[in-house]
Scaffold this active site. Structure first.
Site, short mmCIF file in Angstrom:
data_model
loop_
_atom_site.label_atom_id
_atom_site.label_comp_id
_atom_site.label_asym_id
_atom_site.label_seq_id
_atom_site.Cartn_x
_atom_site.Cartn_y
_atom_site.Cartn_z
N LYS A 1 17.92 1.46 -7.88
CA LYS A 1 17.55 2.29 -6.73
C LYS A 1 16.15 1.94 -6.24
O LYS A 1 15.36 1.31 -6.97
CB LYS A 1 17.60 3.77 -7.14
CG LYS A 1 16.57 4.13 -8.22
CD LYS A 1 16.80 5.52 -8.77
CE LYS A 1 15.77 5.84 -9.84
NZ LYS A 1 16.11 7.10 -10.57
N TYR B 1 -16.13 1.32 3.87
CA TYR B 1 -16.07 2.62 4.56
C TYR B 1 -16.80 3.70 3.76
O TYR B 1 -16.60 3.84 2.56
CB TYR B 1 -14.62 3.07 4.71
CG TYR B 1 -13.86 2.41 5.83
CD1 TYR B 1 -14.33 2.48 7.15
CD2 TYR B 1 -12.67 1.75 5.58
CE1 TYR B 1 -13.61 1.88 8.18
CE2 TYR B 1 -11.95 1.15 6.61
CZ TYR B 1 -12.43 1.23 7.90
OH TYR B 1 -11.71 0.65 8.91
#
Ligand SMILES: *Cc1c(COP(=O)(O)O)cnc(C)c1O
Length: 380
Positions: A42, A272
């Site tokens: 999955k 940042y």
């Protein structure tokens, strides 16, 4: 110094088919010849690529695969996979018809599901084999109906057929709680009562990776459902568990290329927010990968990579497409060179469990977090 690389991509993962097969075979050896091993693929096989992994498992004899959704099952069929495919994560109204058309085996999680599967099977004029999940104490999917009510619902089937009973453990690596033992007892009680009522399906299954690794053979029954172990991981045991019996190793390495190298003086604010400030003259490398590739933002100023055979700390915040590392202590590196986010260089290695610990998450989340834009390269 240019490193040889199998990919020119800025960011890629290298997946070893041989290691996937070795992990699958390790599970098979552990559970023995009487237990089927259903490979759980999955969620793009936990970032490893669903179709490629399924092909490896099928080539090594897997008769069962497991996915979460009918769309995943249909994608496996479209790619030509022939194994039985269990769809585990709950079906919505349109899904049973797809399951029938694609020859998938859905899991029913309620008496309503059983009725809906039968209706779809009748409407299609085709059989629909399914498995029924029992909630034995995890309180997620699975029916809490009584054995009598379940037996009644199954006896009323006109076209669909229940071929398996399963459950799922909440805490199979945790030996400080009796939860797994209680879940096994509950499963035994329910399946015993159902058998007395004439419900004796061919398949019984409970165990994913942890109940295989921390040997609970009584919970293996006819099939086990490993995912994490196929990719090379077993969660660490909590409390006084037996040692893990599974000889598995990570099948995936994750690399990013350096796009720029530069020297900055001490006291330079980096990235940042200026959350890092260099303490010394620093050589930094800017990697062509960021949180949009799946590098957890929580690794900002905390994580590390392997660059030129040495650990190199992440400097400042991880940005969307770029991450800065400190390579002052690494060998000379240049734009185009690869660094290792996950994997081994020389004697050093970083695995998904370590990255997860630093990022405050779990290894499953790190692996599933590797984004589709990261190129997948398969090696033998
Ligand atoms: C994901 C899943 C598994 C596989 O679990 P791992 O811990 O990765 O081995 C097995 N069964 C069910 C129902 C699942 O959802």
């Amino acid at each position: 110094m240019t490193r040889s690389t199998p990919s020119s991509a800025r960011c890629y993962v290298e997946i070893s088919r041989r290691q996937l097969a070795a992990n699958y075979n390790a599970v098979r050896r552990t559970v023995g010849p009487d237990v089927d091993v259903m490979g759980v693929v999955k969620a793009e096989a936990y970032g490893h690529g669903m179709v490629e992994v399924a092909r490896v498992l099928e080539a090594h004899g897997a008769r069962w695969l497991a996915v979460s959704t009918v769309a995943e099952g249909a994608a496996l069929r479209a790619a030509g996979l022939k194994a039985e495919i269990l769809v585990m994560a709950g079906l919505l109204a349109p899904d049973p018809a797809v399951a029938i058309a694609q020859r998938l085996t859905p899991v029913a999680h309620s008496l309503e599901d059983i009725a809906a599967f039968d209706k779809a099977s009748l409407a299609a004029g085709q059989p629909l084999p399914f498995h029924l999940k029992l909630d034995t104490g995890m309180a997620r999917l699975g029916t809490r109906a009584t054995p009598a009510a379940i037996a009644h619902a199954l006896a009323g089937l006109r076209s669909a057929r229940c071929e398996g009973l399963l459950t799922h453990f909440a805490s199979a690596s945790d030996f400080t709680t009796p939860q797994t033992t209680l879940q096994i007892e509950c499963f035994d009680e329910l399946t015993g009562a159902l058998a007395e009522l004439g419900v004796r399906p061919k398949y019984l299954h409970l165990s994913s990776t942890n109940a295989i690794a921390y040997a609970r053979p009584h919970a293996w029954r006819t099939i086990v459902r490993p995912g994490h172990a196929i990719y090379g991981y077993v969660s660490p045991a909590k409390g006084n568990g037996p040692p893990s019996d599974l000889a598995v190793a990570p099948a995936l390495s994750w690399k990013a290329k350096i796009v720029a190298v530069k020297d900055v003086p001490a006291n330079t604010l980096v990235g940042y927010g200026g959350t890092a400030c260099t303490r010394r003259a620093t050589r930094m490398a800017i990697l062509g990968a960021g949180y949009a590739d799946g590098i957890p933002h929580r690794l900002s100023n905390r994580g590390r990579v392997i660059a030129g055979g040495k650990f190199a700390p992440i400097l400042g915040t991880v940005s969307m497409d770029l991450t800065t590392i400190d390579i002052t202590d690494s060998a000379k590196l240049s734009p185009g060179d690869d660094v290792t986010l996950l994997g081994t260089e020389g004697r050093l290695s970083i695995n998904a469990q370590e990255m997860a610990r630093v990022a405050g998450t779990i290894s499953y989340n790190v692996l599933c977090g590797i984004k589709p834009r990261v190129e997948r390269v398969y090696i033998d």
